[in-house]
Design a protein around this motif. Structure first.
Motif, mmCIF file in Angstrom:
data_model
loop_
_atom_site.group_PDB
_atom_site.id
_atom_site.type_symbol
_atom_site.label_atom_id
_atom_site.label_comp_id
_atom_site.label_asym_id
_atom_site.label_seq_id
_atom_site.Cartn_x
_atom_site.Cartn_y
_atom_site.Cartn_z
ATOM 1 N N ASP A 80 -18.341 7.566 -3.289
ATOM 2 C CA ASP A 80 -18.531 7.955 -4.781
ATOM 3 C C ASP A 80 -18.921 7.623 -5.950
ATOM 4 O O ASP A 80 -20.007 7.585 -6.188
ATOM 5 C CB ASP A 80 -17.606 9.403 -5.280
ATOM 6 C CG ASP A 80 -17.481 10.712 -4.922
ATOM 7 O OD1 ASP A 80 -17.817 11.350 -4.616
ATOM 8 O OD2 ASP A 80 -15.885 10.615 -5.192
ATOM 9 N N ALA A 81 -18.440 6.008 -5.811
ATOM 10 C CA ALA A 81 -19.129 5.384 -6.668
ATOM 11 C C ALA A 81 -20.459 5.094 -6.255
ATOM 12 O O ALA A 81 -21.167 4.953 -7.222
ATOM 13 C CB ALA A 81 -18.550 3.642 -6.352
ATOM 14 N N VAL A 82 -20.662 4.827 -4.855
ATOM 15 C CA VAL A 82 -22.290 4.902 -4.044
ATOM 16 C C VAL A 82 -23.208 5.693 -4.662
ATOM 17 O O VAL A 82 -23.765 5.319 -5.382
ATOM 18 C CB VAL A 82 -22.697 4.488 -3.239
ATOM 19 C CG1 VAL A 82 -23.811 4.933 -2.536
ATOM 20 C CG2 VAL A 82 -22.018 3.631 -2.206
ATOM 21 N N ARG A 83 -22.792 7.010 -4.424
ATOM 22 C CA ARG A 83 -23.360 8.547 -5.089
ATOM 23 C C ARG A 83 -23.548 7.929 -6.576
ATOM 24 O O ARG A 83 -24.660 8.575 -7.255
ATOM 25 C CB ARG A 83 -22.842 9.725 -4.565
ATOM 26 C CG ARG A 83 -23.811 10.948 -5.417
ATOM 27 C CD ARG A 83 -22.387 11.846 -4.927
ATOM 28 N NE ARG A 83 -21.165 11.601 -6.156
ATOM 29 C CZ ARG A 83 -20.788 12.745 -6.453
ATOM 30 N NH1 ARG A 83 -21.701 12.731 -7.553
ATOM 31 N NH2 ARG A 83 -19.904 12.354 -6.770
ATOM 32 N N ILE A 84 -22.213 7.472 -7.246
ATOM 33 C CA ILE A 84 -22.446 8.023 -8.957
ATOM 34 C C ILE A 84 -23.549 6.573 -9.619
ATOM 35 O O ILE A 84 -24.379 6.936 -10.060
ATOM 36 C CB ILE A 84 -21.096 7.519 -9.391
ATOM 37 C CG1 ILE A 84 -20.588 9.046 -8.964
ATOM 38 C CG2 ILE A 84 -21.886 8.207 -11.573
ATOM 39 C CD1 ILE A 84 -19.152 9.285 -9.368
ATOM 40 N N SER A 85 -23.091 5.250 -8.920
ATOM 41 C CA SER A 85 -23.964 4.544 -9.622
ATOM 42 C C SER A 85 -25.840 4.685 -9.529
ATOM 43 O O SER A 85 -26.742 4.324 -9.563
ATOM 44 C CB SER A 85 -23.177 3.002 -8.491
ATOM 45 O OG SER A 85 -23.655 3.043 -7.353
ATOM 46 N N THR A 86 -25.994 5.096 -7.497
ATOM 47 C CA THR A 86 -27.573 5.711 -7.881
ATOM 48 C C THR A 86 -27.828 6.233 -8.664
ATOM 49 O O THR A 86 -29.128 6.190 -8.756
ATOM 50 C CB THR A 86 -28.023 6.108 -6.083
ATOM 51 O OG1 THR A 86 -27.047 4.952 -4.865
ATOM 52 C CG2 THR A 86 -28.883 6.165 -5.545
ATOM 53 N N GLN A 87 -27.251 7.465 -8.807
ATOM 54 C CA GLN A 87 -28.239 8.379 -9.634
ATOM 55 C C GLN A 87 -28.602 7.360 -10.902
ATOM 56 O O GLN A 87 -29.128 7.702 -11.409
ATOM 57 C CB GLN A 87 -26.769 9.937 -9.563
ATOM 58 C CG GLN A 87 -27.301 10.388 -8.605
ATOM 59 C CD GLN A 87 -25.944 11.792 -8.912
ATOM 60 O OE1 GLN A 87 -24.849 11.766 -9.706
ATOM 61 N NE2 GLN A 87 -25.823 13.206 -8.182
ATOM 62 N N ALA A 88 -27.306 6.750 -10.955
ATOM 63 C CA ALA A 88 -27.796 6.027 -12.538
ATOM 64 C C ALA A 88 -28.873 5.890 -12.990
ATOM 65 O O ALA A 88 -29.442 5.039 -13.591
ATOM 66 C CB ALA A 88 -26.157 5.471 -13.327
ATOM 67 N N ALA A 89 -28.901 4.670 -11.457
ATOM 68 C CA ALA A 89 -30.118 3.568 -11.426
ATOM 69 C C ALA A 89 -31.058 4.591 -11.272
ATOM 70 O O ALA A 89 -31.666 4.003 -12.169
ATOM 71 C CB ALA A 89 -29.580 2.882 -10.598
ATOM 72 N N LEU A 90 -31.316 4.907 -10.748
ATOM 73 C CA LEU A 90 -32.388 6.168 -10.615
ATOM 74 C C LEU A 90 -33.181 6.937 -11.741
ATOM 75 O O LEU A 90 -34.422 6.707 -12.497
ATOM 76 C CB LEU A 90 -32.106 7.421 -9.080
ATOM 77 C CG LEU A 90 -32.433 6.759 -8.062
ATOM 78 C CD1 LEU A 90 -31.916 7.981 -7.539
ATOM 79 C CD2 LEU A 90 -33.550 6.080 -7.673
ATOM 80 N N GLU A 91 -31.954 7.313 -12.755
ATOM 81 C CA GLU A 91 -32.175 7.701 -13.778
ATOM 82 C C GLU A 91 -32.495 7.464 -14.695
ATOM 83 O O GLU A 91 -33.497 7.053 -15.739
ATOM 84 C CB GLU A 91 -30.914 8.893 -14.181
ATOM 85 C CG GLU A 91 -30.825 9.456 -15.368
ATOM 86 C CD GLU A 91 -29.801 10.372 -15.667
ATOM 87 O OE1 GLU A 91 -29.283 10.330 -17.040
ATOM 88 O OE2 GLU A 91 -28.748 10.233 -14.822
ATOM 89 N N LYS A 92 -31.708 5.798 -15.019
ATOM 90 C CA LYS A 92 -32.312 4.556 -16.127
ATOM 91 C C LYS A 92 -33.872 4.313 -15.724
ATOM 92 O O LYS A 92 -34.851 4.066 -16.655
ATOM 93 C CB LYS A 92 -31.482 4.009 -15.756
ATOM 94 C CG LYS A 92 -30.319 3.616 -16.439
ATOM 95 C CD LYS A 92 -29.355 2.090 -16.988
ATOM 96 C CE LYS A 92 -28.407 2.820 -17.960
ATOM 97 N NZ LYS A 92 -27.241 3.280 -16.838
ATOM 98 N N ALA A 93 -33.868 4.193 -14.867
ATOM 99 C CA ALA A 93 -35.254 4.187 -14.219
ATOM 100 C C ALA A 93 -36.508 4.417 -14.198
ATOM 101 O O ALA A 93 -37.573 5.365 -14.505
ATOM 102 C CB ALA A 93 -35.440 3.557 -12.668
ATOM 103 N N GLY A 94 -36.014 6.348 -14.452
ATOM 104 C CA GLY A 94 -36.656 7.475 -13.833
ATOM 105 C C GLY A 94 -37.282 8.037 -13.280
ATOM 106 O O GLY A 94 -38.647 8.328 -13.119
#
Lengths: 385, 385
Positions: free
Chosen positions: A257-271
């Protein structure tokens, strides 16, 4: 938040550095990174380290390493998130620069552990798992990985041999990396014959623990030298997240889960979307981690990460190259320093400095470091400007 | 950078908590801080800890402590700067909130060390000094403090007895702190008769190592609940700096340069002068550190810090109260957690919640934590809004 770029990179070779201490290793990487940045002067330093306290009797590395390279008087502290410590330190540097707290931050990941060997090493590593409920019972990080691999193989009916490709790819890629610990290829036959460490994991499923230091210089885009010695790389997105530390506290062992959430957060911040990633510097401390990370990050559906291996998509010629300079497996795994090495590798690719391993036209990378059996996950989106 | 306020505080009693582990202690402080903030939900957690790796075989505290209080899925890492680790973690929380990376950050300082006793403890503490050149030669933190005290007494021709007041003030103030380890006064006679630990330091010049956890909730001003349960306290300025780790690498032993620079930085960021401070939560790990900090911070001229003691300026009734809730000396010294305890104490004063120890009209405080014989110094200006 302001735009943060990586203006300089530096690294020592990864290996068994018996004649170099924490301060020596760090100094080599720091000086290289500062020179590579065109001489930017850091105002703050963030050290990523996992085991200096137990392996070298040394804490307070911020003051030690800053003073050692003539930077005393600057802000300096350490960040720790188990094996993901280097990546966590990079987060701190990113926050310091993006908040405007400083103009230039130095991040150094350093680890010096090869004086410790055998089961004592495994005991130290177990510090990143839940000591009271896992380590004291004898469940080591290697044991955790074996448990996950077993579970995966049975749940998805995967052939054990499919994991061989991860070690083969990493070693193939390390041949052209002069900083790698093992600059040689391994055969499928060698993988099959490798001694079993903890059923079903064999020796070539496990990245070798090693010493090393890597450093990066972060600054705001407008402050980076524009003399054109190399393209700038932006830290376009970051995410760091946690899952339950003990495996028994997780609802779904194979979910990461930590991989999933941190990936989503990074992608979202990068747009940006995950399909825009040209390569993935993944956390191949254990081969099973790669497969589970590919799924949790969204590169493959649940239970199908192994198919990327089967279809040869992860080599330099594939659609999603991983371990492009050898990964933890063949470049060597300097624990808390590894997260910074991954970023250095990715920056070389994005600058077009990866030599024979260059991925043509690489514009964007996902970089990910894990601590404590994926209880901590730090993810970056790096982008060539 | 955005305005950061302390919206919630929590703390366990300081003492020998043999029946509570790192996770238990942290949970108590975290839950209290969240409740005190009116239930704000942290999106990131920064852990300040110095010795868990060696005293509890446990690293990766971010994931451990977040999961333990039901916060898994949030960002969580540890910050370390020797004994100043808690204060360093607060810097991280400050950067995360001020940069807009998160809206609400939780900072927890935790230490659990009293299972380790005697010379083994002194060995662990020596990790915050230069191991290769100081600790291996037998120079422990207590030895360093004794060396500085000797040097000070000789250089400025100060009477040994002047230091007594620091322990007397701290113990007097701790009487009214229910979270303090020693809620009792000590006499001048007791100080004079205290056994010498390392000439000229005696037992009452040294803060007692202890267990404990303290937590604060940081957010941006506009996001803090405005139900009026307590006034808001702003983190108006921060500065963290380093000096050479080894005493032999410093040009001037008694200068405490990291204290000087970090204080200037914190005051500058807050846009205030040192004369505006209503009290000073100083780092009284050793009595000599207080005198040297008073001078380096700018409260007294070089060689004259001891005169503030002589003139009774540091008690609650004086012009510059210190250790207002007992300080490290009498509240107890939970090492890496102490920096967060100091902030909790200061916030209580600034909110008007300090009970019998309340400094009337307190509006602004300087809070300072040191690591490794003042090699690391973290300084805050806190301001009542």
């Amino acid at each position: 938040m302001q735009e943060v770029v990586i203006a300089g990179i530096g690294q020592t070779p990864v290996g068994e550095h018996w004649q170099l201490s924490l301060r020596n290793l760090s100094a080599l990487a720091i000086r290289e990174a500062i020179a590579d940045s065109g001489g930017l002067k850091p105002q703050a330093m963030y050290v990523g380290n996992f085991l200096a306290s137990v392996a070298s009797h040394q804490a307070n590395l911020g003051a030690l390493l800053a003073g050692n390279v003539g930077l005393d008087g600057i802000e300096a502290i350490s960040a720790e998130a188990g094996e993901a410590s280097g990546a966590a330190a990079l987060c701190m540097g990113y926050l310091a620069v993006s908040s405007g707290f400083v103009n230039v931050a130095l991040v150094v990941g350093v680890e010096k552990v090869t004086d410790v060997v055998g089961q004592e090493m495994e005991t130290l590593l177990a510090q990143s798992s839940d000591y009271d409920f896992e380590a004291v019972e004898g469940l080591t990080p290697t044991g955790q990985a074996a448990l996950l691999m077993n579970s995966y193989i049975h749940q998805y009916n995967v052939e054990r041999d499919v994991f061989a490709d991860l070690a083969i790819i990493a070693h193939e890629n390390a041949i052209n990396n002069p900083k790698a610990m093992y600059q040689r290829a391994i055969s499928r036959e060698a993988y099959r014959k490798a001694p079993v460490v903890c059923e079903p994991l064999n020796l070539l499923d496990i990245a070798p623990y090693a010493d090393g230091a890597a450093a990066v210089i972060l600054t705001r885009r407008e402050l980076a030298p524009t003399n054109g010695s190399h393209p700038m790389v932006e830290v376009a997105g970051i995410g760091f997240n946690t899952d339950a530390l003990a495996l028994h506290d997780r609802a779904d062992l194979l979910a990461f889960d930590a991989v999933r959430i941190s990936t989503q957060a990074a992608l979202e911040k990068a747009g940006v979307g995950i399909q825009q990633m040209d390569f993935f510097e993944t956390w191949d401390a254990f081969s099973i981690y790669v497969v589970l990370s590919l799924e949790a990050a969204g590169f493959a559906r649940r239970g199908e990460g192994w198919k990327l291996l089967k279809n040869s998509m992860l080599s330099l010629e594939g659609e999603l190259p991983i371990a492009t300079m050898g990964g933890l497996k063949a470049r060597g795994f300097p624990l808390g320093a590894a997260g910074v090495y991954q970023v250095v590798d990715a920056v070389m690719q994005l600058r077009g400095q990866a030599g024979k391993n260059q991925i043509k036209g690489a514009q964007m990378a996902l970089v990910q470091a894990l601590g404590g059996s994926a209880a901590s996950s730090v993810t970056y989106v790096l982008k060539r400007l």
